[in-house]
Design an enzyme around this catalytic site. Structure first.
Site, PDB file in Angstrom:
ATOM      1  N   HIS A 157       0.834  -1.217   0.000  1.00  0.00           N
ATOM      2  CA  HIS A 157       0.000   0.000   0.000  1.00  0.00           C
ATOM      3  C   HIS A 157       0.866   1.263   0.000  1.00  0.00           C
ATOM      4  O   HIS A 157       0.430   2.303   0.471  1.00  0.00           O
ATOM      5  CB  HIS A 157      -0.944   0.029   1.207  1.00  0.00           C
ATOM      6  N   SER A 278      16.004  20.744 -16.258  1.00  0.00           N
ATOM      7  CA  SER A 278      14.833  21.539 -16.608  1.00  0.00           C
ATOM      8  C   SER A 278      15.321  22.817 -17.276  1.00  0.00           C
ATOM      9  O   SER A 278      16.374  23.339 -16.927  1.00  0.00           O
ATOM     10  CB  SER A 278      14.047  21.870 -15.336  1.00  0.00           C
ATOM     11  N   LYS A 284      16.943  20.854 -11.138  1.00  0.00           N
ATOM     12  CA  LYS A 284      16.257  19.596 -11.454  1.00  0.00           C
ATOM     13  C   LYS A 284      17.163  18.531 -12.056  1.00  0.00           C
ATOM     14  O   LYS A 284      18.057  18.834 -12.830  1.00  0.00           O
ATOM     15  CB  LYS A 284      15.096  19.856 -12.436  1.00  0.00           C
ATOM     16  N   GLU A 291      10.601   7.567 -16.703  1.00  0.00           N
ATOM     17  CA  GLU A 291       9.253   8.116 -16.904  1.00  0.00           C
ATOM     18  C   GLU A 291       8.665   7.637 -18.232  1.00  0.00           C
ATOM     19  O   GLU A 291       7.493   7.296 -18.327  1.00  0.00           O
ATOM     20  CB  GLU A 291       9.296   9.637 -16.897  1.00  0.00           C
TER      21      GLU A 291
END
Ligand code: ARG
Length: 465
Positions: A157, A278, A284, A291
């Site tokens: 979970h 970024s 970043k 992804e």
């Protein structure tokens, strides 16, 4: 006359708008090798029944090789009337060798031809996918080996549950990829059936030896029903299903890497070569490869659904709708390739941050199960032990400490079975070490699994499919 291979009964040119929708050469040129291999085998079969003379066969085979060279070197010049790879190859062959080229399509239809090309391609790609999966599994094994001492919280979970070896976690993906690989082996077998020699729909009216044809093209079996052979695409569906399921697994791995590489988890450090910046935020470091592994899964599932939907309402046998099979398969193969390569790069250039992993083991009462198991070893029924430890966890929360930090007196108040030796049971090492049964995360067990996987991977390398 329309300048097309089927044009003689037609007056007037095909309306441009129909032509644009139906031409497949821009994408099915990818099948040129298969189309030429199939055509060469067909020419030899025609020679065996006397349709081609020895001289004509020689001319056809030499012509086909010339066409192959043109495609390979990107020198092939398509004509507006070349609808698809099959008409393009035959048209060009005939330009090059004249009359013998015009005999090649004897007894053959583009319907059995395209099914044959596709089966040849599916076999090749299923074998390639299987190989890529074993390479990805090898990268996982390698990271597991490099990280053999790293311990993480296992989650259920997405809540911290119990300590687990990072290697055990990674081996879970190796198990999934091994099943994925099996699905590609199965997809390969599904395509290992010769459709050529089934004609347009009802079979070939010349005494072609299809068994010899199958042998020559490397097919294990010969399709036994012409309507099925030209009208079915479940070999492609199986390939797309294998890509989809594998895509789902790679997506989960991608998601895991994204989480692990976040500042919140901080378990995994990505090398600069597999992180992106970024354009606006200088701080970043984004895990784009992982992804996209997650992002591309939808596309793979989409290809399966698209082809299944195309097939479900089709009457037998060939319908032009079936032309939709190719882009789905091609894109699925390319997508899978790209994703598995990017995941490999990410895994190869990543390492666990041992300190951050160790820190994550400190909160969350990860050893609460051990405390209950301790009581069970002192003959307390598990349900009762669970209740007792539940109470202790609440008490620890009240004091803002981990359950393992409660003083012995507090433990003994809850259950007199607690004795000083409880401290020994309450370590990460003891928790890991206890899980020795097959399937568990005990370090000795995981090391043996790593070795077993290394051997299995080597044996896959020896017999690719
Ligand atoms: N380009 C077609 C396809 O991919 C080849 C078969 C065409 N057959 C036909 N009868 N028009 O499905």
């Amino acid at each position: 006359m329309s300048g097309r291979l089927w044009g003689s009964r037609f007056s007037g040119r095909l309306d441009e708008r129909i032509d644009r929708l139906s031409r497949s050469l821009p994408f099915d040129r990818r099948l040129f090798e298969q189309d030429i291999d199939g055509s060469a085998a067909w020419a030899r079969a025609l020679r065996r029944i006397g349709v081609l003379t020895a001289g004509e066969l020689k001319a056809v085979l030499a012509g086909l090789e010339k066409v192959r060279g043109e495609f390979r070197q990107n020198r092939f010049r398509a004509r507006a009337t070349d609808e698809d790879i099959h008409t393009a190859v035959e048209r060009r062959l005939t330009d090059l060798v004249g009359a013998p080229g015009r005999k090649l399509h004897t007894g053959r239809s583009r319907n059995d031809q395209v099914a044959c090309d596709l089966h040849l391609w599916l076999k090749q790609e299923a074998a390639r996918a299987a190989k890529h999966l074993s390479e990805l599994a090898a990268s996982l094994l390698d990271l597991a080996k490099r990280s053999i001492d790293v311990v993480l919280p296992a989650y259920t979970h997405l809540q911290r549950a119990q300590p687990v070896l990072a290697a055990h976690h990674l081996l879970a993906y190796v198990e999934m990829l091994a099943r994925d690989r099996k699905r590609f082996v199965h997809a390969h077998a599904g395509a290992d059936v010769l459709p050529l020699g089934c004609g347009a729909a009802t079979g070939v009216a010349f005494p072609i030896d299809r068994t010899a044809l199958a042998r020559e093209l490397g097919f294990k079996r010969v399709a036994r029903n012409s309507m099925d052979a030209v009208g079915s695409r479940d070999a492609a569906l199986e390939f797309l299903a294998a890509c989809s399921i594998c895509g789902v697994h790679m997506s989960r791995l991608g998601e895991e890497i994204v989480l692990w590489a976040s500042s919140e988890f901080g378990f995994l450090r990505l090398d600069d070569r597999v992180a992106t910046g970024s354009s606006l935020m200088p701080q970043k470091r984004n895990p784009d490869g992982a992804e996209l592994a997650r992002g591309k899964a939808g596309r793979l599932l989409g290809h399966f659904v698209a082809l299944a939907a195309t097939l479900k309402g089709l009457p037998l046998a060939y319908n032009k709708d079936l032309q939709e099979d190719k882009e789905a398969c091609f894109d699925a193969a390319d997508t899978l390739d790209g994703v598995s390569a990017a995941l490999r790069a990410t895994l190869e250039r990543s390492g666990f941050d041992t300190a951050r992993c160790a820190q994550a083991l400190r909160g969350g009462h990860l050893l609460a199960t051990e405390l209950a198991d301790y009581l069970v070893r002192k003959r307390v029924p598990f349900r009762r032990a669970h209740e007792i430890v539940g109470g202790l966890v609440a008490a620890a929360d009240k004091r803002s400490v981990d359950v393992t930090e409660l003083p012995l007196e507090v433990l003994r108040e809850a259950a007199p079975e607690f004795e000083p030796d409880v401290r020994k049971a309450l370590t990460i090492a003891a928790a890991l070490g206890a899980r020795k049964a097959v399937g568990g995360t005990a370090p000795g067990r995981v090391r043996r699994e790593l070795q077993a996987w290394r051997r299995r991977l080597a044996s896959w390398g020896e017999s690719p499919i």
